[in-house]
Design a protein around this motif. Sequence first.
Motif, PDB file in Angstrom:
ATOM      1  N   ALA A 184      -3.694  26.437  11.098  1.00  0.00           N
ATOM      2  CA  ALA A 184      -2.326  26.105  10.694  1.00  0.00           C
ATOM      3  C   ALA A 184      -2.340  25.207   9.453  1.00  0.00           C
ATOM      4  N   VAL A 185      -3.249  24.247   9.435  1.00  0.00           N
ATOM      5  CA  VAL A 185      -3.377  23.364   8.272  1.00  0.00           C
ATOM      6  C   VAL A 185      -3.868  24.175   7.066  1.00  0.00           C
ATOM      7  N   LEU A 186      -4.862  25.007   7.270  1.00  0.00           N
ATOM      8  CA  LEU A 186      -5.408  25.804   6.170  1.00  0.00           C
ATOM      9  C   LEU A 186      -4.385  26.789   5.620  1.00  0.00           C
ATOM     10  N   ASP A 187      -3.463  27.274   6.478  1.00  0.00           N
ATOM     11  CA  ASP A 187      -2.388  28.144   6.009  1.00  0.00           C
ATOM     12  C   ASP A 187      -1.480  27.404   5.028  1.00  0.00           C
ATOM     13  N   VAL A 188      -1.199  26.140   5.324  1.00  0.00           N
ATOM     14  CA  VAL A 188      -0.379  25.331   4.407  1.00  0.00           C
ATOM     15  C   VAL A 188      -1.140  25.105   3.110  1.00  0.00           C
ATOM     16  N   VAL A 189      -2.425  24.772   3.219  1.00  0.00           N
ATOM     17  CA  VAL A 189      -3.260  24.546   2.029  1.00  0.00           C
ATOM     18  C   VAL A 189      -3.248  25.797   1.138  1.00  0.00           C
ATOM     19  N   ALA A 190      -3.355  26.975   1.757  1.00  0.00           N
ATOM     20  CA  ALA A 190      -3.421  28.216   0.994  1.00  0.00           C
ATOM     21  C   ALA A 190      -2.172  28.435   0.156  1.00  0.00           C
ATOM     22  N   LYS A 191      -1.035  27.935   0.600  1.00  0.00           N
ATOM     23  CA  LYS A 191       0.212  28.067  -0.172  1.00  0.00           C
ATOM     24  C   LYS A 191       0.160  27.291  -1.482  1.00  0.00           C
ATOM     25  N   TYR A 192      -0.585  26.204  -1.482  1.00  0.00           N
ATOM     26  CA  TYR A 192      -0.573  25.301  -2.632  1.00  0.00           C
ATOM     27  C   TYR A 192      -1.868  25.308  -3.445  1.00  0.00           C
ATOM     28  N   ALA A 193      -2.908  25.897  -2.913  1.00  0.00           N
ATOM     29  CA  ALA A 193      -4.209  25.878  -3.612  1.00  0.00           C
ATOM     30  C   ALA A 193      -4.253  26.905  -4.719  1.00  0.00           C
ATOM     31  N   GLU A 240       0.862  -1.178   0.000  1.00  0.00           N
ATOM     32  CA  GLU A 240       0.000   0.000   0.000  1.00  0.00           C
ATOM     33  C   GLU A 240       0.896   1.224   0.000  1.00  0.00           C
ATOM     34  N   GLU A 241       0.540   2.170  -0.827  1.00  0.00           N
ATOM     35  CA  GLU A 241       1.314   3.393  -0.923  1.00  0.00           C
ATOM     36  C   GLU A 241       0.340   4.548  -1.128  1.00  0.00           C
ATOM     37  N   TYR A 242       0.538   5.626  -0.404  1.00  0.00           N
ATOM     38  CA  TYR A 242      -0.298   6.804  -0.583  1.00  0.00           C
ATOM     39  C   TYR A 242       0.261   7.617  -1.739  1.00  0.00           C
ATOM     40  N   LEU A 243      -0.641   8.155  -2.544  1.00  0.00           N
ATOM     41  CA  LEU A 243      -0.255   8.974  -3.685  1.00  0.00           C
ATOM     42  C   LEU A 243      -1.086  10.247  -3.716  1.00  0.00           C
ATOM     43  N   THR A 244      -0.467  11.298  -4.206  1.00  0.00           N
ATOM     44  CA  THR A 244      -1.235  12.510  -4.464  1.00  0.00           C
ATOM     45  C   THR A 244      -1.873  12.361  -5.843  1.00  0.00           C
ATOM     46  N   LEU A 245      -2.832  13.221  -6.129  1.00  0.00           N
ATOM     47  CA  LEU A 245      -3.463  13.196  -7.446  1.00  0.00           C
ATOM     48  C   LEU A 245      -2.436  13.432  -8.549  1.00  0.00           C
ATOM     49  N   ALA A 246      -1.470  14.319  -8.309  1.00  0.00           N
ATOM     50  CA  ALA A 246      -0.446  14.608  -9.321  1.00  0.00           C
ATOM     51  C   ALA A 246       0.405  13.375  -9.606  1.00  0.00           C
ATOM     52  N   HIS A 273     -10.632  11.979 -14.148  1.00  0.00           N
ATOM     53  CA  HIS A 273     -10.668  12.604 -12.820  1.00  0.00           C
ATOM     54  C   HIS A 273      -9.346  13.290 -12.490  1.00  0.00           C
ATOM     55  N   VAL A 274      -8.224  12.598 -12.646  1.00  0.00           N
ATOM     56  CA  VAL A 274      -6.939  13.211 -12.282  1.00  0.00           C
ATOM     57  C   VAL A 274      -6.596  14.362 -13.214  1.00  0.00           C
ATOM     58  N   ASN A 275      -7.000  14.257 -14.481  1.00  0.00           N
ATOM     59  CA  ASN A 275      -6.734  15.366 -15.398  1.00  0.00           C
ATOM     60  C   ASN A 275      -7.517  16.612 -15.000  1.00  0.00           C
ATOM     61  N   ARG A 276      -8.685  16.420 -14.434  1.00  0.00           N
ATOM     62  CA  ARG A 276      -9.512  17.550 -14.020  1.00  0.00           C
ATOM     63  C   ARG A 276      -9.038  18.159 -12.698  1.00  0.00           C
ATOM     64  N   PHE A 277      -8.627  17.321 -11.752  1.00  0.00           N
ATOM     65  CA  PHE A 277      -8.396  17.816 -10.391  1.00  0.00           C
ATOM     66  C   PHE A 277      -6.941  17.931  -9.956  1.00  0.00           C
ATOM     67  N   ALA A 278      -6.010  17.351 -10.668  1.00  0.00           N
ATOM     68  CA  ALA A 278      -4.599  17.464 -10.279  1.00  0.00           C
ATOM     69  C   ALA A 278      -4.061  18.798 -10.786  1.00  0.00           C
ATOM     70  N   THR A 279      -3.807  19.713  -9.871  1.00  0.00           N
ATOM     71  CA  THR A 279      -3.373  21.050 -10.269  1.00  0.00           C
ATOM     72  C   THR A 279      -1.890  21.300 -10.014  1.00  0.00           C
ATOM     73  N   THR A 286      -7.741  16.883  -1.564  1.00  0.00           N
ATOM     74  CA  THR A 286      -9.051  17.545  -1.537  1.00  0.00           C
ATOM     75  C   THR A 286      -8.968  19.056  -1.400  1.00  0.00           C
ATOM     76  N   LEU A 287      -7.822  19.573  -0.954  1.00  0.00           N
ATOM     77  CA  LEU A 287      -7.623  21.018  -0.798  1.00  0.00           C
ATOM     78  C   LEU A 287      -8.790  21.700  -0.081  1.00  0.00           C
ATOM     79  N   PRO A 288      -9.041  21.345   1.178  1.00  0.00           N
ATOM     80  CA  PRO A 288     -10.143  21.981   1.907  1.00  0.00           C
ATOM     81  C   PRO A 288      -9.944  23.493   1.983  1.00  0.00           C
ATOM     82  N   GLN A 289     -11.027  24.219   1.801  1.00  0.00           N
ATOM     83  CA  GLN A 289     -10.949  25.675   1.738  1.00  0.00           C
ATOM     84  C   GLN A 289     -11.323  26.383   3.035  1.00  0.00           C
ATOM     85  N   ASP A 290     -11.952  25.665   3.956  1.00  0.00           N
ATOM     86  CA  ASP A 290     -12.340  26.302   5.204  1.00  0.00           C
ATOM     87  C   ASP A 290     -12.340  25.269   6.336  1.00  0.00           C
TER      88      ASP A 290
END
Length: 118
Positions: free
Chosen positions: A109-118, A10-16, A47-53, A83-87
């Motif tokens: 703190a988590v949302l601050d990190v998300v904001a850097k990459y969203a 088992e390996e975790y992967l990002t959408l990218a 799906h990955v073509n649509r959501f992997a940014t 999922t890049l949660p926004q709030d």
Amino acid sequence: MTIFKEKLGEEYLTLAETKDILADLERERAADEDREMRYELARAIEHVNRFATLTPEESQEFVDELLELEKVDEPTAYKIANTLPQDRDELRAIYAQERFSLSGDELDAVLDVVAKYA
């Protein structure tokens, strides 16, 4: 008759990262004219073509930065990166199955990190 498949790992992967793997698989299938692409594979590629940014490198940096936070484990870091949660509410939904909850400051703190990459 029941067929069981053994789980080899088992390996975790990002959408990218998943997008790169599926792109290679798509090229491989396209080169073999006798091999039809299954519906599930086509939908996964769509799906990955649509959501992997992000690029795979950026997404891994994102996960690594999330893992530096106290209450973010590996599976959760990948869920957040994908999922890049926004709030706070969207982020709380990711933590809904956990036995603990995050404080407002921890959520921010988590949302601050998300904001850097969203």
